[in-house]
Design an enzyme around this catalytic site. Sequence first.
Site, mmCIF file in Angstrom:
data_model
loop_
_atom_site.group_PDB
_atom_site.id
_atom_site.type_symbol
_atom_site.label_atom_id
_atom_site.label_comp_id
_atom_site.label_asym_id
_atom_site.label_seq_id
_atom_site.Cartn_x
_atom_site.Cartn_y
_atom_site.Cartn_z
ATOM 1 N N THR A 196 0.829 -1.203 0.000
ATOM 2 C CA THR A 196 0.000 0.000 0.000
ATOM 3 C C THR A 196 0.864 1.253 0.000
ATOM 4 O OG1 THR A 196 -1.611 1.276 1.305
ATOM 5 C CG2 THR A 196 -0.123 -0.159 2.514
ATOM 6 N N TYR A 237 -2.121 0.260 10.584
ATOM 7 C CA TYR A 237 -2.246 -0.339 9.249
ATOM 8 C C TYR A 237 -0.973 -0.123 8.437
ATOM 9 C CZ TYR A 237 -3.788 -0.981 4.419
ATOM 10 O OH TYR A 237 -3.885 -1.369 3.108
#
Length: 319
Positions: free
Chosen positions: A148, A190
């Site tokens: 990501t 995250y």
Amino acid sequence: MFFNISIEMFIILFYFKSSMKIFITGGAGFIGSHMAEHFAKKDNDVVIYDNLSRAKLLNKNNKNAEFNWNYLKQYSNITRIKGDIKDFEFLLTSMSGCEVVIHTAAQTAVTTSVTDPRTDFHTNALGTFNVLEAARQNKIKTVLFTSTNKVYGHNVNNVLLTENEERYDFKDRKGISEDFSIDLCEHTPYGCSKLTGDIYMQDYARLYGIRTAVFRMSCIYGTRQFGFEDQGWVSWFIIAALTGKPLTIYGDGKQVRDVLYITDLVNLFEKFIESDLQHGVFNIGGGPDNVLSLLKLLKILEIELGRKIPVSFADWRPS
């Protein structure tokens, strides 16, 4: 010595040489299911491995939670295994005999990672380590990972911007490169957990010789994506606009996302598999010509629907 091989026999031999057995974690998810369908249509054997936990992780009662799982039933060359990447022994056994691993399983929401960091770590950090170690023990030489852009953390917020009528733009650059710093900044749980898997992918390539590709993705969108407010924003905006669900923009709506359609991502994964590259870290998006602000997407939807879309605004969310 010469061999007399017919054209038909050559085609059969080429077929057996070119087909693969591909293991896809998170194979019932949005990205994983598209990967599975694409490679199955090309006559590869595909194993999808999924614990069907997305709705639970996001605290949603989602009636579409098993849609992609059931959708893939139609392909006789797709084997569906219900399993968790946190269960190493079952993962190890399930991966046996495969040649390529595409790792898409993850806890996907920044907001969920803030409220439940332990589950986020176990899924994204430990789970990705398990996938790599299972691949190594099964002597699988190619692993592709959906990382990501969040690995760059708060550092991206230090890049200078200019404010325009409906979007922000970079002031002195066209984008963020792969050598942009990941250090000395807030990542959110995250970002930390995905970065852990990201770095392990790189290290396993250098230490154990596994061909790994790390794709630091921005916003992927497309069909069979069941977005929520916390994850899958393009899909969520469309669902809310069509069904009249409450739509909230956190901030001013001028924030920009680098969007890429799902089939372009699938084609990119295939190109890496077929390439001679031994390792790579890639920032993945549609590029400067395809970036989209939240306000711009709203305008597009209003034009398509021929009506205004009710929207409320709230303060910027943390991280």
